[in-house]
Design a protein around this motif. Structure first.
Motif, PDB file in Angstrom:
ATOM      1  N   GLY A 232       0.788  -1.223   0.000  1.00  0.00           N
ATOM      2  CA  GLY A 232       0.000   0.000   0.000  1.00  0.00           C
ATOM      3  C   GLY A 232       0.820   1.273   0.000  1.00  0.00           C
ATOM      4  N   LYS A 233       2.126   1.143   0.080  1.00  0.00           N
ATOM      5  CA  LYS A 233       3.004   2.307   0.110  1.00  0.00           C
ATOM      6  C   LYS A 233       3.183   2.882  -1.293  1.00  0.00           C
ATOM      7  N   VAL A 234       3.281   4.204  -1.382  1.00  0.00           N
ATOM      8  CA  VAL A 234       3.605   4.892  -2.630  1.00  0.00           C
ATOM      9  C   VAL A 234       4.957   5.569  -2.440  1.00  0.00           C
ATOM     10  N   CYS A 235       5.877   5.320  -3.364  1.00  0.00           N
ATOM     11  CA  CYS A 235       7.231   5.848  -3.245  1.00  0.00           C
ATOM     12  C   CYS A 235       7.813   5.991  -4.647  1.00  0.00           C
ATOM     13  N   THR A 236       9.108   6.217  -4.745  1.00  0.00           N
ATOM     14  CA  THR A 236       9.791   6.150  -6.038  1.00  0.00           C
ATOM     15  C   THR A 236      10.876   5.092  -5.953  1.00  0.00           C
ATOM     16  N   MET A 237      11.161   4.469  -7.105  1.00  0.00           N
ATOM     17  CA  MET A 237      12.144   3.393  -7.176  1.00  0.00           C
ATOM     18  C   MET A 237      13.122   3.656  -8.314  1.00  0.00           C
ATOM     19  N   GLU A 238      14.311   3.053  -8.201  1.00  0.00           N
ATOM     20  CA  GLU A 238      15.351   3.245  -9.205  1.00  0.00           C
ATOM     21  C   GLU A 238      15.009   2.574 -10.530  1.00  0.00           C
ATOM     22  N   LYS A 239      14.349   1.413 -10.468  1.00  0.00           N
ATOM     23  CA  LYS A 239      14.057   0.654 -11.682  1.00  0.00           C
ATOM     24  C   LYS A 239      12.573   0.711 -12.011  1.00  0.00           C
ATOM     25  N   CYS A 240      12.286   0.641 -13.297  1.00  0.00           N
ATOM     26  CA  CYS A 240      10.903   0.660 -13.762  1.00  0.00           C
ATOM     27  C   CYS A 240      10.459  -0.774 -14.038  1.00  0.00           C
ATOM     28  N   LEU A 241       9.773  -1.370 -13.062  1.00  0.00           N
ATOM     29  CA  LEU A 241       9.290  -2.740 -13.171  1.00  0.00           C
ATOM     30  C   LEU A 241       7.760  -2.735 -13.123  1.00  0.00           C
ATOM     31  N   SER A 242       7.152  -3.836 -12.707  1.00  0.00           N
ATOM     32  CA  SER A 242       5.689  -3.921 -12.757  1.00  0.00           C
ATOM     33  C   SER A 242       5.005  -2.983 -11.766  1.00  0.00           C
ATOM     34  N   SER A 243       5.601  -2.768 -10.602  1.00  0.00           N
ATOM     35  CA  SER A 243       4.985  -1.881  -9.607  1.00  0.00           C
ATOM     36  C   SER A 243       5.071  -0.416 -10.006  1.00  0.00           C
ATOM     37  N   GLU A 244       5.821  -0.138 -11.048  1.00  0.00           N
ATOM     38  CA  GLU A 244       5.979   1.234 -11.524  1.00  0.00           C
ATOM     39  C   GLU A 244       5.105   1.503 -12.752  1.00  0.00           C
ATOM     40  N   ARG A 245       4.108   0.671 -12.956  1.00  0.00           N
ATOM     41  CA  ARG A 245       3.183   0.837 -14.082  1.00  0.00           C
ATOM     42  C   ARG A 245       1.794   1.199 -13.559  1.00  0.00           C
ATOM     43  N   PHE A 246       1.158   2.137 -14.253  1.00  0.00           N
ATOM     44  CA  PHE A 246      -0.166   2.615 -13.843  1.00  0.00           C
ATOM     45  C   PHE A 246      -1.087   2.688 -15.057  1.00  0.00           C
ATOM     46  N   TRP A 247      -2.351   2.398 -14.814  1.00  0.00           N
ATOM     47  CA  TRP A 247      -3.362   2.522 -15.863  1.00  0.00           C
ATOM     48  C   TRP A 247      -4.209   3.750 -15.550  1.00  0.00           C
ATOM     49  N   LEU A 248      -4.329   4.620 -16.527  1.00  0.00           N
ATOM     50  CA  LEU A 248      -5.022   5.887 -16.325  1.00  0.00           C
ATOM     51  C   LEU A 248      -6.489   5.745 -16.717  1.00  0.00           C
ATOM     52  N   GLU A 249      -7.360   5.836 -15.730  1.00  0.00           N
ATOM     53  CA  GLU A 249      -8.800   5.738 -15.965  1.00  0.00           C
ATOM     54  C   GLU A 249      -9.433   7.116 -15.798  1.00  0.00           C
ATOM     55  N   ARG A 250     -10.356   7.434 -16.664  1.00  0.00           N
ATOM     56  CA  ARG A 250     -11.033   8.733 -16.578  1.00  0.00           C
ATOM     57  C   ARG A 250     -12.127   8.687 -15.509  1.00  0.00           C
ATOM     58  N   TRP A 251     -12.364   9.833 -14.890  1.00  0.00           N
ATOM     59  CA  TRP A 251     -13.453   9.917 -13.910  1.00  0.00           C
ATOM     60  C   TRP A 251     -14.397  11.062 -14.270  1.00  0.00           C
TER      61      TRP A 251
END
Length: 251
Positions: A232-251
């Motif tokens: 549940g934590k949000v942070c930044t990471m050195e590598k771009c892996l699966s946890s660094e991917r987001f799907w943008l949904e409209r609201w």
């Protein structure tokens, strides 16, 4: 799209196809451990050749690119220039400089052209990712901004009001503004901490990249990727892996 400096990357393949090219592939393989600019260009949807040129610029500039051009066969140079899709006029100038042995000038033109393509690509991506968005993670959670605290974490779906964001297009960059009033903006610290702040400055600016699966990744000004961890934590990471991917949904 893979890393162009990896063992299967376009630049390594071209170099290894040159007689004796194996003698100079070691430094190229060494670059594979940290070709941040090359990875960014590749993840941004550009051709692998443009990614390679961006990586060469980041790791050694004109000199590295000129050396690369100098050891390629004529056919390999032609293939590289064609993949970069330079204009016929630029191609003519680059080819003339290479024929005369002026690889530095040819490299300069290629690097400038690659930089222009990267800038145009960034502007397109920032515009595409902008608007009223919810950021869905690989964990089926959504980034949540708190109202009474300068805090951001993840919430289970479906998304509610606190999971609504305004992704503002800053012409090649984006800023994440929470739905709360007064404004709260997503901020990245150099140590990996992500929180909220009341006004956007340098630490609140992110560079968007679109992945092959239609997800998005966001690079902070510190060179780290926005990340949603499994706890549940949000942070930044050195590598771009699966946890660094987001799907943008409209609201």
């Amino acid at each position: 799209m893979g890393n162009p400096f990896s063992k299967r990357g376009i630049i390594t393949k071209i170099v290894e196809a040159v007689p004796g090219g194996g003698l100079i592939t070691s430094p190229i393989h060494a670059l594979a451990g940290n070709p941040r600019e090359a990875a960014q260009a590749a993840i941004g949807g550009l051709t692998s050749a443009t990614s390679a040129i961006a990586g060469a610029a980041a790791t050694g500039g004109i000199g590295v690119t000129a050396t690369m051009l100098g050891i390629l066969t004529n056919a390999a140079r032609e293939a590289l220039i064609d993949e970069l899709k330079v204009t016929p006029e630029k191609k003519k100038t680059i080819t003339a400089n290479m024929k005369s042995g002026n690889y530095n000038k040819a490299a300069e033109i290629l690097l400038n052209d690659g930089s222009e393509k990267l800038a145009a690509n960034s502007r397109q991506l920032s515009a595409e990712s902008g608007g009223q968005r919810c950021l869905k993670t690989e964990h089926d959670t959504y980034l949540r901004a708190y109202d009474s605290e300068w805090k951001v974490d993840q919430a289970n779906g479906p998304p509610k009001a606190w999971e609504n964001w305004y992704v503002e297009d800053w012409k090649g960059k984006v800023v994440f503004k929470a739905i709360h009033s007064p404004g709260r903006f997503l901020r990245a610290h150099p140590n990996g901490v992500v929180d909220l702040v009341d006004r956007p400055q340098a630490w609140e600016i992110w560079t968007p990249f679109k992945n092959d699966d239609d997800s998005w990744s966001f690079l902070s000004v510190h060179g780290q990727w926005l990340s949603a961890q499994g706890d549940g934590k949000v942070c930044t990471m050195e590598k771009c892996l699966s946890s660094e991917r987001f799907w943008l949904e409209r609201w």
